[in-house]
Design a protein around this motif. Structure first.
Motif, PDB file in Angstrom:
ATOM      1  N   THR A 196      -5.452  15.448  -1.859  1.00  0.00           N
ATOM      2  CA  THR A 196      -5.461  14.446  -2.921  1.00  0.00           C
ATOM      3  C   THR A 196      -6.888  13.963  -3.147  1.00  0.00           C
ATOM      4  OG1 THR A 196      -5.066  12.618  -1.385  1.00  0.00           O
ATOM      5  CG2 THR A 196      -3.128  13.701  -2.339  1.00  0.00           C
ATOM      6  N   LEU A 197      -7.077  13.271  -4.265  1.00  0.00           N
ATOM      7  CA  LEU A 197      -8.409  12.771  -4.593  1.00  0.00           C
ATOM      8  C   LEU A 197      -8.918  11.805  -3.536  1.00  0.00           C
ATOM      9  CD1 LEU A 197     -10.786  12.338  -6.617  1.00  0.00           C
ATOM     10  CD2 LEU A 197      -9.419  10.510  -7.630  1.00  0.00           C
ATOM     11  N   GLU A 198      -8.057  10.865  -3.140  1.00  0.00           N
ATOM     12  CA  GLU A 198      -8.491   9.845  -2.191  1.00  0.00           C
ATOM     13  C   GLU A 198      -8.789  10.443  -0.823  1.00  0.00           C
ATOM     14  OE1 GLU A 198      -9.608   5.903  -1.554  1.00  0.00           O
ATOM     15  OE2 GLU A 198      -9.176   7.074  -3.350  1.00  0.00           O
ATOM     16  N   ALA A 199      -8.217  11.611  -0.547  1.00  0.00           N
ATOM     17  CA  ALA A 199      -8.436  12.226   0.765  1.00  0.00           C
ATOM     18  C   ALA A 199      -9.855  12.772   0.902  1.00  0.00           C
ATOM     19  CB  ALA A 199      -7.419  13.342   0.990  1.00  0.00           C
ATOM     20  N   TRP A 200     -10.439  13.293  -0.194  1.00  0.00           N
ATOM     21  CA  TRP A 200     -11.767  13.916  -0.082  1.00  0.00           C
ATOM     22  C   TRP A 200     -12.880  13.106  -0.735  1.00  0.00           C
ATOM     23  CZ3 TRP A 200     -14.850  14.909  -4.252  1.00  0.00           C
ATOM     24  CH2 TRP A 200     -14.241  14.986  -5.502  1.00  0.00           C
ATOM     25  N   ARG A 201     -12.542  12.158  -1.601  1.00  0.00           N
ATOM     26  CA  ARG A 201     -13.563  11.448  -2.364  1.00  0.00           C
ATOM     27  C   ARG A 201     -14.407  10.537  -1.465  1.00  0.00           C
ATOM     28  NH1 ARG A 201     -11.732   7.684  -7.334  1.00  0.00           N
ATOM     29  NH2 ARG A 201     -10.693   6.560  -5.626  1.00  0.00           N
ATOM     30  N   PRO A 202     -15.743  10.700  -1.485  1.00  0.00           N
ATOM     31  CA  PRO A 202     -16.594   9.795  -0.693  1.00  0.00           C
ATOM     32  C   PRO A 202     -16.488   8.362  -1.187  1.00  0.00           C
ATOM     33  CG  PRO A 202     -17.819  11.753  -1.404  1.00  0.00           C
ATOM     34  CD  PRO A 202     -16.523  11.747  -2.156  1.00  0.00           C
ATOM     35  N   ALA A 203     -16.898   7.430  -0.340  1.00  0.00           N
ATOM     36  CA  ALA A 203     -16.907   6.022  -0.730  1.00  0.00           C
ATOM     37  C   ALA A 203     -17.825   5.814  -1.929  1.00  0.00           C
ATOM     38  CB  ALA A 203     -17.343   5.149   0.445  1.00  0.00           C
ATOM     39  N   LEU A 204     -17.532   4.769  -2.709  1.00  0.00           N
ATOM     40  CA  LEU A 204     -18.251   4.536  -3.969  1.00  0.00           C
ATOM     41  C   LEU A 204     -19.750   4.393  -3.752  1.00  0.00           C
ATOM     42  CD1 LEU A 204     -18.424   3.885  -6.975  1.00  0.00           C
ATOM     43  CD2 LEU A 204     -17.875   1.511  -6.416  1.00  0.00           C
ATOM     44  N   LEU A 205     -20.162   3.484  -2.856  1.00  0.00           N
ATOM     45  CA  LEU A 205     -21.589   3.249  -2.652  1.00  0.00           C
ATOM     46  C   LEU A 205     -22.269   4.465  -2.034  1.00  0.00           C
ATOM     47  CD1 LEU A 205     -21.577  -0.464  -1.447  1.00  0.00           C
ATOM     48  CD2 LEU A 205     -21.915   0.449  -3.743  1.00  0.00           C
ATOM     49  N   ALA A 206     -21.557   5.177  -1.158  1.00  0.00           N
ATOM     50  CA  ALA A 206     -22.125   6.403  -0.595  1.00  0.00           C
ATOM     51  C   ALA A 206     -22.303   7.458  -1.691  1.00  0.00           C
ATOM     52  CB  ALA A 206     -21.228   6.941   0.520  1.00  0.00           C
ATOM     53  N   THR A 207     -21.341   7.522  -2.620  1.00  0.00           N
ATOM     54  CA  THR A 207     -21.460   8.468  -3.734  1.00  0.00           C
ATOM     55  C   THR A 207     -22.679   8.148  -4.590  1.00  0.00           C
ATOM     56  OG1 THR A 207     -19.063   8.763  -3.788  1.00  0.00           O
ATOM     57  CG2 THR A 207     -20.288   9.386  -5.753  1.00  0.00           C
ATOM     58  N   LEU A 208     -22.844   6.871  -4.919  1.00  0.00           N
ATOM     59  CA  LEU A 208     -24.006   6.470  -5.718  1.00  0.00           C
ATOM     60  C   LEU A 208     -25.310   6.725  -4.970  1.00  0.00           C
ATOM     61  CD1 LEU A 208     -22.792   3.135  -7.346  1.00  0.00           C
ATOM     62  CD2 LEU A 208     -23.496   5.194  -8.540  1.00  0.00           C
ATOM     63  N   GLY A 209     -25.344   6.349  -3.680  1.00  0.00           N
ATOM     64  CA  GLY A 209     -26.569   6.545  -2.905  1.00  0.00           C
ATOM     65  C   GLY A 209     -26.959   8.008  -2.797  1.00  0.00           C
ATOM     66  N   LEU A 210     -25.980   8.878  -2.523  1.00  0.00           N
ATOM     67  CA  LEU A 210     -26.280  10.311  -2.414  1.00  0.00           C
ATOM     68  C   LEU A 210     -26.695  10.888  -3.767  1.00  0.00           C
ATOM     69  CD1 LEU A 210     -23.397  11.451  -0.017  1.00  0.00           C
ATOM     70  CD2 LEU A 210     -25.829  11.253   0.515  1.00  0.00           C
ATOM     71  N   THR A 211     -26.080  10.403  -4.850  1.00  0.00           N
ATOM     72  CA  THR A 211     -26.486  10.875  -6.181  1.00  0.00           C
ATOM     73  C   THR A 211     -27.938  10.511  -6.474  1.00  0.00           C
ATOM     74  OG1 THR A 211     -24.199  10.613  -6.960  1.00  0.00           O
ATOM     75  CG2 THR A 211     -25.930  10.789  -8.636  1.00  0.00           C
ATOM     76  N   LEU A 212     -28.324   9.268  -6.148  1.00  0.00           N
ATOM     77  CA  LEU A 212     -29.707   8.843  -6.367  1.00  0.00           C
ATOM     78  C   LEU A 212     -30.668   9.627  -5.473  1.00  0.00           C
ATOM     79  CD1 LEU A 212     -29.207   4.981  -6.659  1.00  0.00           C
ATOM     80  CD2 LEU A 212     -29.455   6.646  -8.486  1.00  0.00           C
TER      81      LEU A 212
END
Length: 658
Positions: free
Chosen positions: A98-114
């Protein structure tokens, strides 16, 4: 700096390894995905430091794909792409995912994107490197703050675990070490672009946190209100049931004998149809025996004929109150004769004030009551439990992952205190959670980035404008200097440096300029015995006398429209256009007299005098050599005749004699 950058970048693999060991076997796919993406970016940065830019950009591009998908799933509204579609997309890759099973945390997603953008742009300040780095620092700080809150209590997973945060911090340190020295050289311009942009990032983070708290609090209050509404419906259902039971009991007060089975079934069927959770509706005779029961199921027929005083001691008091006191009797939650927990209402059927025909027993099966209640909610996304104290009477587990909130509602079911627990699933809560806090965060960070780019570009243009302006100022100053020098050179080329009078060149140019003007007179003036001045009084006195003669000559000649020039040494010349010989002679005499009156003395006290030769061209072409020779001859005659006098040139065909 290079060695330090490599060291910090390699250091990021330590928390990555420890984090991988800590989540192994815990089925936390999202942490494994986050660790894997962080490791990929760390490897990309290390490759970039070692010179493999193409491979580094390829690794960053691969890491950006899941990061952007995760970010889109956080920000896009539910009515655009529902959560079920994201789950279906995930299951198409890995069965059961499922999406929630693999999706990184919101702030971690933003930090890694930056961080990915920082690595891709090689931290160039013109592409927002300083602001991106500051954003990642702030996001890591917020993650550390949110890490104090239990991750299980959060509806929207915002912060990664400690190992992910440490790995991102080490990777950020490696990126910073290579970038800071280059930024330090442009500290002032960067500060002007960074400070307002960073202030906007602070405001955006505060606004996001506030909106996140408000939306989650509102959603929790909404689900809690729904739980209370569910409890209210159950309470109203019981109250309606009691009112119906009383009406049912009043029917039999018209009889003097117990009802037949057919009569009982006919009347009870109407009530049982409306209240499906009634296990049975029974008639109890004065001896507490069950003589009539509806519906006539195998389970109910097994208890037919049972004496309640003996078979069900827990309900004896309630039966006695109905049969002997003619009052409604209610049991607590007891174990029914059918082997399920329930509540029994006994309603008396009085014959008179002292005698009782029997009692109506309304048997409520709590599992059936809960089942009736549970049918009103989404079984797939809601967990329910009906309990008395620690005893669970009936429960329904959600088929999906349960959410972080469990709402407990206190119920009073005809005097029996029960609790109803309602726990929505995590997926159903995420579907209802507004997306505008995430949209605010992403949009705000994007606007801060664009603001930085605008301010940085404006600062660079302003700096370039200042440099161009400074260069233009210097160029104009240089042009003015060169023009002044050119004017000085041109002036020196046509003027005498000592007396500031026109020199021989300018005098000749003036003659050439007056070729067509007639009459044209020329004077040659020579200081008498000037060599004695230099020999006996020095060159300084001689220079002073020459300057005085120059001023006198200009004062006499220029009012008549003429030019007075130094011809060389102690010789001076004058050009008088439109002046005939008579006027020229008078002017020359005035010049001689003014010099004599100036009382410039030789060493022996004699007054300094001058001899002047005059020539006038009345008509004919101008022959400069001829006219100058004629004037020089006149000067020679003046000197030969005793000096301190004016003589006119001898007669020529083109020269008028005085």
């Amino acid at each position: 700096m290079y060695r330090h950058a490599v060291f910090f970048t390699c250091l990021a693999f330590v928390p990555l390894t420890l984090g991988l060991a800590s989540v192994e076997g815990k089925h936390t796919q999202h942490e494994l995905v986050t660790l894997g993406l962080t490791a990929m970016l760390t490897l990309a940065q290390l490759t970039m430091l070692l010179g493999g830019r193409t491979l580094a950009r390829a690794l960053v591009s691969v890491a950006l794909l899941p990061l952007l998908l995760a970010l889109a799933s956080y920000a896009l509204p539910e009515y655009w792409i529902p959560l079920s579609s994201w789950d279906a997309m995930s299951r198409s890759l890995i069965d059961g995912l499922t999406l929630e099973a693999w999706r990184p945390a919101l702030l971690a997603t933003l930090g890694l994107t930056l961080l990915a953008v920082l690595i891709m742009t090689r931290t160039r300040s013109s592409l927002g490197g300083p602001l991106l780095l500051a954003m990642v620092v702030l996001l890591l700080g917020v993650q550390v703050s949110l890490a104090r809150i239990s991750l299980g209590a959060q509806l929207l997973r915002s912060a990664g675990d400690i190992w992910i945060t440490l790995a991102m911090a080490a990777l950020l340190a490696g990126v910073s070490v290579t970038a800071l020295p280059g930024w330090r050289a442009h500290a002032a311009p960067l500060r002007r672009a960074l400070v307002p942009s960073l202030a906007l990032v602070f405001v955006v983070l505060l606004l996001w946190h506030h909106q996140k708290s408000v939306t989650e609090r509102e959603l929790r209050a909404a689900t809690e209100a729904e739980a209370y509404q569910l409890g209210d419906r159950l309470t109203r259902e019981i109250q309606d049931h009691l009112a119906a039971v009383e009406r049912f009991a009043n029917i039999w007060t018209l009889l003097d004998t117990p009802p037949s089975q057919a009569e009982w079934a006919r009347q009870a069927a109407l009530y049982h149809r409306d209240f499906r959770y009634l296990l049975n509706i029974a008639f109890v005779d004065p001896d507490s025996r069950l003589t009539r029961v509806y519906p006539a199921s195998d389970l109910n027929l097994q208890v037919l004929g049972a004496r309640l005083f003996d078979a069900q001691p827990a309900g004896r008091q309630a039966v006695s109150r109905a049969l002997f006191e003619q009052r409604i009797g209610r049991t607590d939650v007891i174990m029914l004769l059918q082997g399920v927990p329930g509540i029994i209402h006994y309603l008396p059927i009085p014959l008179d004030e002292r005698r009782t025909l029997g009692a109506v027993a309304m048997v409520i099966s709590l599992p059936m009551l809960a089942e009736t209640l549970f049918n009103e909610v989404d079984r797939q996304h809601t967990g329910l439990a009906l309990a008395q104290g620690d005893q669970v009477l009936a429960s329904q587990e959600s088929q999906a992952l349960p959410g972080p909130w469990r709402h407990v509602v206190q119920l009073d079911v005809t005097g029996a205190p029960l609790t109803l627990s309602v726990q929505p699933s995590h997926a159903s809560l995420l579907q209802r959670l507004p997306r505008h806090p995430v949209v605010t965060l992403v949009t705000g960070l994007t606007l801060a980035y664009l603001l930085y780019l605008v301010l940085h570009g404006y600062t660079r243009l302003a700096h370039q404008h200042r440099r161009v302006h400074s260069t233009n100022t210097e160029l104009r100053r240089e042009i003015r200097t060169r023009s002044q020098l050119q004017e000085e050179v041109e002036w020196l080329a046509r003027h005498d440096e000592l007396t500031h009078l026109p020199n021989r060149r300018l005098f000749m140019e003036t003659l050439e300029a007056n070729t067509q003007r007639r009459p044209l007179s020329v004077l040659i003036c020579d200081v008498d015995h000037f060599k004695r001045i230099n020999d006996h009084q020095g060159h300084l006195i001689g220079d002073r006398y020459l300057n005085r003669l120059g001023r006198i000559g200009r004062e006499v000649i220029e009012p008549h429209g003429g030019l007075f020039a130094r011809y060389g040494g102690e010789e001076f010349v004058a050009c008088l256009p439109q002046t005939d010989s008579t006027q020229a002679l008078a002017i020359a005499e005035a010049l001689r007299q003014r010099l004599e009156d100036a009382q410039l003395q030789h060493h022996d006290g004699k007054v300094l005098t001058a001899s002047i030769g005059v020539v006038t061209l009345v008509e004919g072409p101008l022959d400069v050599a001829a006219i100058m020779q004629a004037a020089d001859d006149a000067l020679y005659r003046a000197k030969a005749e005793g000096r301190n006098r004016v003589r006119v040139a001898p007669s020529l065909t083109t020269i008028e004699r005085a």
